[in-house]
Design a protein around this motif. Structure first.
Motif, PDB file in Angstrom:
ATOM      1  N   ASP A  25      11.613  -6.325  -2.161  1.00 51.10           N
ATOM      2  CA  ASP A  25      11.970  -7.116  -3.406  1.00 51.10           C
ATOM      3  C   ASP A  25      10.917  -7.979  -3.635  1.00 51.10           C
ATOM      4  OD1 ASP A  25      13.197  -7.469  -5.522  1.00 51.10           O
ATOM      5  OD2 ASP A  25      14.762  -8.940  -4.672  1.00 51.10           O
ATOM      6  N   CYS A  26      10.392  -8.409  -4.703  1.00 52.09           N
ATOM      7  CA  CYS A  26       9.526  -9.388  -5.031  1.00 52.09           C
ATOM      8  C   CYS A  26      10.099 -10.191  -6.199  1.00 52.09           C
ATOM      9  CB  CYS A  26       8.291  -8.507  -5.758  1.00 52.09           C
ATOM     10  SG  CYS A  26       7.429  -7.431  -4.758  1.00 52.09           S
ATOM     11  N   SER A  27      10.069 -11.593  -5.922  1.00 52.62           N
ATOM     12  CA  SER A  27      10.274 -12.283  -7.080  1.00 52.62           C
ATOM     13  C   SER A  27       9.279 -13.069  -8.035  1.00 52.62           C
ATOM     14  CB  SER A  27      10.697 -13.922  -6.055  1.00 52.62           C
ATOM     15  OG  SER A  27      10.171 -14.474  -5.271  1.00 52.62           O
ATOM     16  N   ALA A  28       8.016 -12.448  -7.347  1.00 50.80           N
ATOM     17  CA  ALA A  28       6.659 -12.800  -8.341  1.00 50.80           C
ATOM     18  C   ALA A  28       5.872 -11.577  -7.965  1.00 50.80           C
ATOM     19  CB  ALA A  28       6.255 -14.106  -8.104  1.00 50.80           C
ATOM     20  N   ALA A  29       4.840 -11.510  -8.916  1.00 51.01           N
ATOM     21  CA  ALA A  29       3.656 -10.428  -8.430  1.00 51.01           C
ATOM     22  C   ALA A  29       3.049 -10.810  -7.127  1.00 51.01           C
ATOM     23  CB  ALA A  29       2.721 -10.564  -9.519  1.00 51.01           C
ATOM     24  N   ARG A  53       6.316 -10.641   4.701  1.00 52.34           N
ATOM     25  CA  ARG A  53       6.262 -11.216   3.241  1.00 52.34           C
ATOM     26  C   ARG A  53       4.821 -10.877   2.889  1.00 52.34           C
ATOM     27  NH1 ARG A  53       9.837 -16.200   4.418  1.00 52.34           N
ATOM     28  NH2 ARG A  53      11.638 -15.347   3.549  1.00 52.34           N
ATOM     29  N   TRP A  54       4.771 -10.618   1.596  1.00 45.64           N
ATOM     30  CA  TRP A  54       3.129 -10.449   0.889  1.00 45.64           C
ATOM     31  C   TRP A  54       3.105 -11.520   0.228  1.00 45.64           C
ATOM     32  CZ3 TRP A  54      -0.779  -7.420   0.620  1.00 45.64           C
ATOM     33  CH2 TRP A  54      -1.327  -7.548  -0.686  1.00 45.64           C
ATOM     34  N   ASN A  55       1.798 -12.209   0.377  1.00 43.16           N
ATOM     35  CA  ASN A  55       1.564 -13.480  -0.359  1.00 43.16           C
ATOM     36  C   ASN A  55       0.673 -13.296  -1.526  1.00 43.16           C
ATOM     37  OD1 ASN A  55      -0.772 -12.998   1.057  1.00 43.16           O
ATOM     38  ND2 ASN A  55      -0.661 -14.760   2.450  1.00 43.16           N
ATOM     39  N   GLY A  56       0.327 -12.114  -1.898  1.00 36.03           N
ATOM     40  CA  GLY A  56      -0.850 -11.701  -2.819  1.00 36.03           C
ATOM     41  C   GLY A  56      -1.913 -11.239  -2.404  1.00 36.03           C
ATOM     42  N   ALA A  57      -2.120 -11.423  -0.820  1.00 34.57           N
ATOM     43  CA  ALA A  57      -3.532 -10.978  -0.325  1.00 34.57           C
ATOM     44  C   ALA A  57      -3.179 -10.185   0.912  1.00 34.57           C
ATOM     45  CB  ALA A  57      -4.283 -12.217   0.053  1.00 34.57           C
ATOM     46  N   GLY A  58      -2.049 -10.227   1.678  1.00 35.84           N
ATOM     47  CA  GLY A  58      -1.870  -9.687   2.607  1.00 35.84           C
ATOM     48  C   GLY A  58      -0.267  -9.767   3.175  1.00 35.84           C
ATOM     49  N   TRP A  59       0.161  -8.945   4.124  1.00 36.17           N
ATOM     50  CA  TRP A  59       1.489  -8.963   4.690  1.00 36.17           C
ATOM     51  C   TRP A  59       1.598  -9.814   5.830  1.00 36.17           C
ATOM     52  CZ3 TRP A  59       5.688  -7.498   2.175  1.00 36.17           C
ATOM     53  CH2 TRP A  59       5.415  -6.108   1.203  1.00 36.17           C
ATOM     54  N   GLN A  60       2.400 -10.615   6.290  1.00 31.22           N
ATOM     55  CA  GLN A  60       2.720 -11.532   7.587  1.00 31.22           C
ATOM     56  C   GLN A  60       4.033 -11.335   8.012  1.00 31.22           C
ATOM     57  OE1 GLN A  60       0.352 -13.397   9.007  1.00 31.22           O
ATOM     58  NE2 GLN A  60      -1.196 -12.511   7.362  1.00 31.22           N
ATOM     59  N   GLN A  61       4.190 -11.182   9.213  1.00 30.19           N
ATOM     60  CA  GLN A  61       5.411 -10.902   9.668  1.00 30.19           C
ATOM     61  C   GLN A  61       6.173 -12.244   9.733  1.00 30.19           C
ATOM     62  OE1 GLN A  61       5.720 -10.184  13.892  1.00 30.19           O
ATOM     63  NE2 GLN A  61       7.837  -9.897  13.868  1.00 30.19           N
ATOM     64  N   CYS A  79      15.730 -10.975  -3.699  1.00 30.98           N
ATOM     65  CA  CYS A  79      15.169 -12.076  -3.597  1.00 30.98           C
ATOM     66  C   CYS A  79      15.150 -12.768  -5.057  1.00 30.98           C
ATOM     67  CB  CYS A  79      13.518 -12.099  -3.376  1.00 30.98           C
ATOM     68  SG  CYS A  79      13.229 -11.352  -1.761  1.00 30.98           S
ATOM     69  N   THR A  80      15.170 -14.063  -4.898  1.00 29.03           N
ATOM     70  CA  THR A  80      14.928 -14.985  -6.249  1.00 29.03           C
ATOM     71  C   THR A  80      13.701 -15.749  -5.786  1.00 29.03           C
ATOM     72  OG1 THR A  80      16.225 -16.996  -5.227  1.00 29.03           O
ATOM     73  CG2 THR A  80      17.453 -15.112  -6.598  1.00 29.03           C
ATOM     74  N   SER A  81      13.442 -16.802  -6.943  1.00 30.02           N
ATOM     75  CA  SER A  81      12.255 -17.500  -6.507  1.00 30.02           C
ATOM     76  C   SER A  81      12.615 -18.440  -5.447  1.00 30.02           C
ATOM     77  CB  SER A  81      11.947 -18.451  -7.645  1.00 30.02           C
ATOM     78  OG  SER A  81      12.894 -19.229  -8.070  1.00 30.02           O
ATOM     79  N   ALA A  82      14.014 -18.751  -5.193  1.00 32.69           N
ATOM     80  CA  ALA A  82      14.420 -19.742  -4.031  1.00 32.69           C
ATOM     81  C   ALA A  82      14.412 -19.069  -2.638  1.00 32.69           C
ATOM     82  CB  ALA A  82      15.580 -20.530  -4.536  1.00 32.69           C
TER      83      ALA A  82
END
Length: 103
Positions: A25-29, A53-61, A79-82
């Motif tokens: 799920d994504c709370s933002a792009a 988690r995806w931070n826009g550049a890569g996945w981190q456990q 997910c929400t933004s919070a």
């Protein structure tokens, strides 16, 4: 069109051999969270929870608890933004029980 965003789950554990991703799920792009389970097939271990988690550049456990020594699997996430809430199952000698995590 579709674009490859990198592999999820690399570097999960030194003994990691397989992972199953069940939901994302994504709370933002540039803010997504994926859940599932990982295991070490060579030692026939039960599955452990897996969150990345995806931070826009890569996945981190992300470190996540696995409360049962008999198996833990996350099947869905919202997910929400919070924050995010993930649900799944934890197994014990008497069967499967609900598992919920928030973070």
């Amino acid at each position: 069109g579709w674009k490859l965003q990198g592999r999820i789950g690399t570097g999960v554990s030194p003994t990691y051999t397989s992972a199953d991703w069940n939901s994302v799920d994504c709370s933002a792009a540039s803010t997504c969270t994926a859940v599932g389970a990982w295991t070490n097939d060579n030692q026939a271990q039960p599955p452990f929870t897996l969150i990345s988690r995806w931070n826009g550049a890569g996945w981190q456990q992300v470190k996540s608890p696995s409360p049962s020594r008999h198996g833990n699997i996350l099947y869905a996430i919202g997910c929400t933004s919070a924050a995010c809430t993930a649900v799944g199952v934890q197994a014990n000698a008497r069967g499967d029980h609900s598992l919920a995590m928030h973070g």
